[in-house]
Design a protein around this motif. Structure first.
Motif, PDB file in Angstrom:
ATOM      1  N   ASN A  24       6.902   0.372  -1.800  1.00 18.13           N
ATOM      2  CA  ASN A  24       6.452   1.737  -1.490  1.00 18.13           C
ATOM      3  C   ASN A  24       7.065   2.273  -0.196  1.00 18.13           C
ATOM      4  O   ASN A  24       6.401   2.914   0.623  1.00 18.13           O
ATOM      5  N   THR A  25       8.353   2.024  -0.028  1.00 16.06           N
ATOM      6  CA  THR A  25       9.099   2.508   1.144  1.00 16.06           C
ATOM      7  C   THR A  25       9.595   3.924   0.868  1.00 16.06           C
ATOM      8  O   THR A  25      10.796   4.173   0.821  1.00 16.06           O
ATOM      9  N   LEU A  39      11.699   2.876  -3.791  1.00 13.81           N
ATOM     10  CA  LEU A  39      10.433   2.156  -3.627  1.00 13.81           C
ATOM     11  C   LEU A  39      10.577   0.652  -3.816  1.00 13.81           C
ATOM     12  O   LEU A  39       9.846  -0.129  -3.209  1.00 13.81           O
ATOM     13  N   ASP A  40      11.491   0.235  -4.684  1.00 17.89           N
ATOM     14  CA  ASP A  40      11.595  -1.162  -5.105  1.00 17.89           C
ATOM     15  C   ASP A  40      12.782  -1.840  -4.424  1.00 17.89           C
ATOM     16  O   ASP A  40      13.851  -1.241  -4.277  1.00 17.89           O
ATOM     17  N   HIS A  41      12.605  -3.120  -4.070  1.00 19.43           N
ATOM     18  CA  HIS A  41      13.633  -3.842  -3.324  1.00 19.43           C
ATOM     19  C   HIS A  41      13.672  -5.308  -3.725  1.00 19.43           C
ATOM     20  O   HIS A  41      12.680  -5.856  -4.226  1.00 19.43           O
ATOM     21  N   ALA A  52       9.634   8.022  -4.901  1.00 16.13           N
ATOM     22  CA  ALA A  52       8.280   8.558  -4.939  1.00 16.13           C
ATOM     23  C   ALA A  52       8.278   9.987  -5.477  1.00 16.13           C
ATOM     24  O   ALA A  52       9.263  10.720  -5.348  1.00 16.13           O
ATOM     25  N   ILE A  53       7.155  10.375  -6.061  1.00 15.47           N
ATOM     26  CA  ILE A  53       6.996  11.752  -6.519  1.00 15.47           C
ATOM     27  C   ILE A  53       6.648  12.652  -5.345  1.00 15.47           C
ATOM     28  O   ILE A  53       7.106  13.781  -5.240  1.00 15.47           O
ATOM     29  N   LEU A  95       0.829  -1.203   0.000  1.00 15.04           N
ATOM     30  CA  LEU A  95       0.000   0.000   0.000  1.00 15.04           C
ATOM     31  C   LEU A  95       0.866   1.258   0.000  1.00 15.04           C
ATOM     32  O   LEU A  95       1.893   1.326   0.678  1.00 15.04           O
ATOM     33  N   ASN A  96       0.414   2.248  -0.738  1.00 15.51           N
ATOM     34  CA  ASN A  96       1.175   3.492  -0.848  1.00 15.51           C
ATOM     35  C   ASN A  96       0.594   4.595   0.030  1.00 15.51           C
ATOM     36  O   ASN A  96       1.324   5.301   0.715  1.00 15.51           O
ATOM     37  N   PHE A  97      -0.730   4.742   0.041  1.00 15.95           N
ATOM     38  CA  PHE A  97      -1.368   5.814   0.807  1.00 15.95           C
ATOM     39  C   PHE A  97      -2.387   5.234   1.782  1.00 15.95           C
ATOM     40  O   PHE A  97      -3.061   4.246   1.478  1.00 15.95           O
ATOM     41  N   GLU A  98      -2.482   5.850   2.954  1.00 15.94           N
ATOM     42  CA  GLU A  98      -3.527   5.497   3.909  1.00 15.94           C
ATOM     43  C   GLU A  98      -3.774   6.697   4.821  1.00 15.94           C
ATOM     44  O   GLU A  98      -3.004   7.656   4.837  1.00 15.94           O
TER      45      GLU A  98
END
Length: 286
Positions: free
Chosen positions: A208-209, A249-251, A241-242, A173-176
Motif C-alpha cells: 500500500n505504498t 502498491l505491490d512489491h 491506488a484509486i 495498512l492502507n488508511f489511518e
C-alpha cells in the motif's frame, strides 16, 4: 468517495461486524518437499481481492489457477480467504493440484468487509517445501479502528545448504487517521523480523505504498536490511491506488538471492480476476 467509505465503515463498526480470530496461524498439508531447490525459486505475489472478482470462479475452478501455480515454489497471496477443508474450495483444490501446502495468517472475519460467514480474510503463503518456522504479525492498529492487517513470516530449508530462506508475506495498512505512525509501526515490525535472520530474505506483498511518504518509509527499512527491489520505480502494469496517490502498491524485495527470471507483471485486472495484477520473478540463491 473517501467520505462515503469512512461513513460506511463507521456504520459497520457500530454493528459489530468485524472480529479477530483467536488463532494466529493455520496450516494445510500437501507440501511435496522438505526443502526448496536453491537453483530456482519461482515466486508469485498477488492480492486476490477476497476471491470476489467476476473472473475468479472461472480462473479458480477451470484449471488456470492450478496450471499457473504448478511451477511455483512460493505463492504469496494477500486478501485471501481462509481455505476450507472440503472439495468445494477452489483455492484449496488448486493448491492440491499444484502439490503445494499452505500457511494462512488471518486478519479478521467480517460478513461485509471480509470473505463473509465464518471465513477469515488474511495473507496466505503456499509452497512446495514445508516451512521450518512460521510466525504471524498482526498490526497493532486497525484501518479506521476496524480492520487489522496481517504479515506472515515463514522460513524454509534450502537443499544442500545450512542457510534458510526467510519469506515475509505482508499486507500493510492502507488508511489511518492524520499521521503515518500506524503504518510505520507495522513496517518496523517487519524490519525486526528481518534483522533476526542472517540468511537470504524475500519480502513481498501489497505494501500500500500509494504515495511518496509511504514509499519512503518502506525504502528506509529495506535499505537498512540490505534488500533490493525487483521492480524498482518501473510502474508499467503494476496496480495503483484509486485514491490517495498514484504509486505502485505491490512489491518484491530480496537479499542474498540473484534474479534469474526477470520480474513479470500479470494482467488479471483486465479479466476482473482481481483488482490487483500479480507479480512474479525467478531467483537463485546467490
Amino acid at each position: 468517495m473517501a467520505t462515503a467509505l469512512i461513513g460506511l465503515t463507521l456504520i459497520l463498526a457500530g454493528t459489530g461486524c468485524v472480529s479477530v480470530p483467536p488463532t494466529h496461524v493455520i496450516s494445510g498439508d500437501g507440501f511435496s518437499a522438505p526443502a526448496l531447490a536453491p537453483e530456482r525459486i519461482a515466486l508469485i505475489s498477488w492480492n486476490i481481492q477476497k476471491h470476489k472478482g467476476t473472473g475468479w470462479p472461472a480462473f479458480a475452478r477451470q484449471g488456470p489457477a492450478a496450471k499457473r501455480f504448478e511451477t511455483t515454489s512460493l505463492l504469496l497471496l494477500q486478501e485471501a480467504c481462509e481455505p476450507q477443508q472440503n472439495p468445494q474450495d477452489a483455492l484449496g483444490a488448486a493448491f492440491a493440484a499444484a502439490d503445494l501446502g499452505w500457511v494462512f495468517a488471518p486478519s479478521f472475519r467480517s460478513r461485509f468487509l471480509g470473505c463473509g460467514g465464518d471465513q477469515a480474510t488474511g495473507v496466505l503463503t503456499a509452497s512446495s517445501a514445508r516451512p521450518v518456522s512460521r510466525t504471524a504479525l498482526l498490526s497493532q492498529n486497525r484501518e479506521f479502528g476496524i480492520t487489522p492487517k496481517s504479515t506472515l513470516v515463514t522460513r524454509y530449508r534450502l537443499a544442500g545448504s545450512a542457510d534458510t530462506l526467510l519469506v515475509v508475506n505482508t499486507h500493510l495498512l492502507n488508511f489511518e487517521w492524520r499521521s503515518l505512525n500506524d503504518y510505520t509501526q507495522q513496517v518496523s515490525a517487519i524490519g525486526q523480523a528481518i534483522a533476526a535472520h542472517d540468511g537470504p530474505v524475500i519480502l513481498a506483498g501489497d505494501l500500500n505504498t500509494r504515495n511518496a511518504a509511504r514509499q519512503a518509509i518502506v525504502d528506509r527499512m529495506v535499505a537498512a536490511h540490505g534488500l533490493k527491489p525487483v521492480f524498482g520505480k518501473d510502474l508499467a502494469g503494476r496496480t495503483k491506488a484509486i485514491i490517495g496517490g498514484d504509486l505502485a502498491l505491490d512489491h518484491i524485495y530480496y537479499r542474498g538471492l540473484r534474479v534469474v527470471e526477470n520480474g513479470v507483471v500479470g494482467h488479471e485486472s483486465d479479466a476482473d480476476i482481481s483488482d490487483h495484477n500479480r507479480l512474479s520473478v525467478g531467483f537463485t540463491v546467490d
